[in-house]
Write a protein that holds these residues in place. Structure first.
Motif, PDB file in Angstrom:
ATOM      1  N   UNK A 147     -14.130  19.962  13.261  1.00 11.26           N
ATOM      2  CA  UNK A 147     -12.920  19.247  14.208  1.00 11.26           C
ATOM      3  C   UNK A 147     -13.453  18.193  15.118  1.00 11.26           C
ATOM      4  N   UNK A 148     -14.595  18.724  15.734  1.00  6.57           N
ATOM      5  CA  UNK A 148     -15.201  17.593  16.674  1.00  6.57           C
ATOM      6  C   UNK A 148     -15.688  16.546  15.887  1.00  6.57           C
ATOM      7  N   UNK A 149     -16.376  16.683  14.909  1.00 11.19           N
ATOM      8  CA  UNK A 149     -16.789  15.420  14.166  1.00 11.19           C
ATOM      9  C   UNK A 149     -15.558  14.843  13.599  1.00 11.19           C
ATOM     10  N   UNK A 150     -14.432  15.422  13.178  1.00  3.82           N
ATOM     11  CA  UNK A 150     -13.504  14.461  12.688  1.00  3.82           C
ATOM     12  C   UNK A 150     -12.785  13.501  13.721  1.00  3.82           C
ATOM     13  N   UNK A 151     -12.896  13.849  14.745  1.00  3.60           N
ATOM     14  CA  UNK A 151     -12.373  12.904  15.816  1.00  3.60           C
ATOM     15  C   UNK A 151     -12.990  11.708  16.001  1.00  3.60           C
ATOM     16  N   UNK A 152     -14.402  11.761  15.883  1.00  3.68           N
ATOM     17  CA  UNK A 152     -15.318  10.690  16.068  1.00  3.68           C
ATOM     18  C   UNK A 152     -15.268   9.882  14.763  1.00  3.68           C
ATOM     19  N   UNK A 153     -15.128  10.452  13.551  1.00  6.90           N
ATOM     20  CA  UNK A 153     -14.897   9.543  12.431  1.00  6.90           C
ATOM     21  C   UNK A 153     -13.719   9.029  12.400  1.00  6.90           C
ATOM     22  N   UNK A 154     -12.562   9.537  12.874  1.00  5.42           N
ATOM     23  CA  UNK A 154     -11.178   9.084  12.771  1.00  5.42           C
ATOM     24  C   UNK A 154     -11.442   7.834  13.510  1.00  5.42           C
ATOM     25  N   UNK A 155     -12.104   7.998  14.771  1.00  7.28           N
ATOM     26  CA  UNK A 155     -12.171   6.554  15.762  1.00  7.28           C
ATOM     27  C   UNK A 155     -13.007   5.651  15.028  1.00  7.28           C
ATOM     28  N   UNK A 156     -14.104   5.997  14.328  1.00 14.45           N
ATOM     29  CA  UNK A 156     -14.870   4.976  13.712  1.00 14.45           C
ATOM     30  C   UNK A 156     -14.237   4.308  12.524  1.00 14.45           C
TER      31      UNK A 156
END
Length: 192
Positions: A147-156
């Motif tokens: 879940x933590x990785x997803x939010x930075x992937x989403x922003x990127x």
């Protein structure tokens, strides 16, 4: 997203960051840090900071299996949360979204944004090259680290138009397929 994964009822209270709602007296009375996320627990106490909230939710809802049960797995999960939330997010992405926090003068802001983009790419490549799991971040399967990785992937991918490295691109696609992620994006008014 974690609350959606565990199926625990909650009352969302989104904040309008574009209009600095985190600094409004009503929110500051709840969370003097003026940050999100914040979780007001049933006993009236407040938890802040994503890694802490994520770990507390995972540990108090063990049936969801969102944190490894072995010491090494839990340690690696905490390490990943700290890296994403303490390094990748502020240095890579906050520099791009709020350059005025890093620049003394307005004319220096484009350089701060460029540095943030460069750091975001570097950090995501570090994650990609050190990948421990298969589809998910950790070898034990889906966890709060995802879940933590997803939010930075989403922003990127969706906000800053930064290509994701191969393992992160695969992970991002797998996350977008999860029903809890779809529900969360819909709740936030974001495309699924």
């Amino acid at each position: 997203m974690i609350l959606e994964e565990i199926g625990r009822p909650y009352d969302p209270a989104p904040l309008d960051f574009k209009n600095n709602a985190q600094y409004e007296p009503g929110y500051v009375a709840i969370n003097p840090k003026s940050k999100v996320p914040a979780l007001l627990r049933d006993d009236g106490t407040l938890l802040t900071e994503y890694p802490v909230i994520a770990m507390w939710l995972a540990k108090t809802n063990p049936q969801a299996g969102l944190v490894p049960v072995d010491l090494e797995g839990e340690t690696r999960c905490a390490e990943f949360l700290d890296y994403v939330c303490g390094t990748v997010h502020p240095q890579g992405f906050t520099r791009q979204s709020r350059p005025n926090r890093f620049a003394l003068r307005a004319e220096d802001e484009p350089a701060v944004v460029a540095q943030g983009r460069e750091l975001a790419v570097k950090y995501m490549n570090v994650i990609d090259s050190g990948w421990r799991g298969d589809t998910w971040v950790l070898p034990g399967g889906y966890s709060i680290a995802d879940s933590a990785l997803f939010f930075i992937e989403h922003w990127a991918a969706r906000r800053f138009n930064i290509p994701l490295p191969p393992r992160l691109a695969t992970h991002f696609a797998a996350m977008l397929a999860r029903p809890a992620v779809k529900r969360t994006l819909e709740l936030e008014g974001l495309p699924t």
